[in-house]
Design a protein around this motif. Sequence first.
Motif, mmCIF file in Angstrom:
data_model
loop_
_atom_site.group_PDB
_atom_site.id
_atom_site.type_symbol
_atom_site.label_atom_id
_atom_site.label_comp_id
_atom_site.label_asym_id
_atom_site.label_seq_id
_atom_site.Cartn_x
_atom_site.Cartn_y
_atom_site.Cartn_z
ATOM 1 N N ILE A 208 -3.687 9.780 -5.955
ATOM 2 C CA ILE A 208 -3.082 8.315 -5.817
ATOM 3 C C ILE A 208 -2.615 7.933 -4.516
ATOM 4 O O ILE A 208 -3.016 6.892 -3.998
ATOM 5 N N ARG B 124 -5.461 7.516 -1.761
ATOM 6 C CA ARG B 124 -6.055 6.305 -1.838
ATOM 7 C C ARG B 124 -5.188 5.253 -1.334
ATOM 8 O O ARG B 124 -5.720 4.170 -0.886
ATOM 9 N N CYS B 125 -4.005 5.274 -1.639
ATOM 10 C CA CYS B 125 -2.802 4.202 -0.955
ATOM 11 C C CYS B 125 -3.135 4.193 0.434
ATOM 12 O O CYS B 125 -3.042 3.105 1.153
ATOM 13 N N PRO C 179 -6.050 1.019 -4.009
ATOM 14 C CA PRO C 179 -6.005 0.457 -5.350
ATOM 15 C C PRO C 179 -5.172 -0.802 -5.404
ATOM 16 O O PRO C 179 -4.158 -0.958 -4.331
ATOM 17 N N GLN C 180 -5.279 -1.537 -6.314
ATOM 18 C CA GLN C 180 -4.508 -2.651 -6.773
ATOM 19 C C GLN C 180 -3.176 -2.146 -7.274
ATOM 20 O O GLN C 180 -3.024 -1.152 -7.967
ATOM 21 N N ALA D 179 -1.351 -3.152 -9.803
ATOM 22 C CA ALA D 179 -1.473 -2.884 -11.163
ATOM 23 C C ALA D 179 -2.013 -1.660 -11.651
ATOM 24 O O ALA D 179 -1.725 -0.989 -12.624
ATOM 25 N N GLU D 180 -3.066 -1.227 -10.863
ATOM 26 C CA GLU D 180 -3.616 0.063 -11.079
ATOM 27 C C GLU D 180 -2.878 1.226 -11.083
ATOM 28 O O GLU D 180 -2.407 1.968 -11.523
ATOM 29 N N LEU D 181 -1.922 0.935 -9.793
ATOM 30 C CA LEU D 181 -0.870 2.030 -9.547
ATOM 31 C C LEU D 181 0.226 2.143 -10.493
ATOM 32 O O LEU D 181 0.585 3.300 -10.864
ATOM 33 N N ASP E 33 -0.194 1.726 -13.634
ATOM 34 C CA ASP E 33 -1.103 2.818 -14.834
ATOM 35 C C ASP E 33 -1.024 4.010 -14.359
ATOM 36 O O ASP E 33 -1.197 5.312 -15.157
ATOM 37 N N LEU E 34 -1.274 4.446 -13.050
ATOM 38 C CA LEU E 34 -1.317 5.779 -12.788
ATOM 39 C C LEU E 34 0.037 6.393 -12.435
ATOM 40 O O LEU E 34 0.082 7.728 -12.696
#
Length: 328
Positions: free
Chosen positions: A235, A238-239, A248-249, A251-253, A255-256
């Motif tokens: 995670i 990727r950031c 990542p967007q 909203a995806e974060l 979720d993660l």
Amino acid sequence: MHATTAGTGEAQQGVPASRRIGPYVLITALDDPRSHNPVPERRYIARSADGEHTVLLSTPLAGTDPQRFMAEAEASRYLLGQFMSPAVTCAASGEAAWHARPYLPALPLPTALAVHGGPLPERTVRALGAALAEALVIAHGQGLTYAGVSPAAVLLAADGPRLTCFGAVRAAAPDGTPRSGLPGLEPGSLPPEQASGGRPRPLGDVYALGATLAYAATGHTTPERDELPSALRTILSRCLARDPGARPQLAELLDLFAPTAAITPSAPHPADPAMVQVPVDAGFATRTAALLGPGWLTSPVIAAIAHQSAAVLSAEIPRSTVPTSRQD
């Protein structure tokens, strides 16, 4: 609170000799002056001279533009969401620059690591990530780029984090103007595209969020990949991608950061009671609230927040700083 001749010695730490700013009397510096973590503004806990209002008061650093500081403070009034801490009162025209918000017992993220004795646990980092991602989603929905997420900008309170230090990278600078080397700027939190003079964009906030969470998990903003906790490694890596398109967007974060399972938000993770899972169909607020339940902060951090609150409550305003009424 009744004003007397002295406050507590502890509560006056880091306060300048001139203790009055605007209508407020300074009680203590929020940030530890011995800390090496950059803070893009000077922050104090202060109280109105009548003792009725306690605030977190900020002033610009030497070498920064006070007009820009005030413009950012005024713009922050419009920020929404539980995890933002916008300015509520600002200096009047002609006054030296300052702004204030209601006081909430909270520790700057670097102080929290010092109190805890090192990097924070995974549950705390996940909860922090979810809350800050939610705050940035709301800001981006308002058409705003935060452009100032950094460890010092994050305050940890018992009910969740708060974002402060608005516009720390001077978001209004023209394209092509380098933003590195500014007073109080934490270089590891500055997205590469902004360091080289690019305009702040929402995906730059994702980079700064990743750097801030990496700091919470390791103690510094630019760790090697293998220094990151294994469960957060992908995670956060990727950031921190140099290419904004690879990040990542938000909203995806969310979720993660918030593990999902068809169980109630209050139920513990079956393998680790310190972890919390939330339903897959839960909204932002529900999912974040589940992660910020009891135990999201460690006991030493909670104790330090309570100690700060007690010290501020008991601090007394020196009589010499309180205006006296004129007797005719």
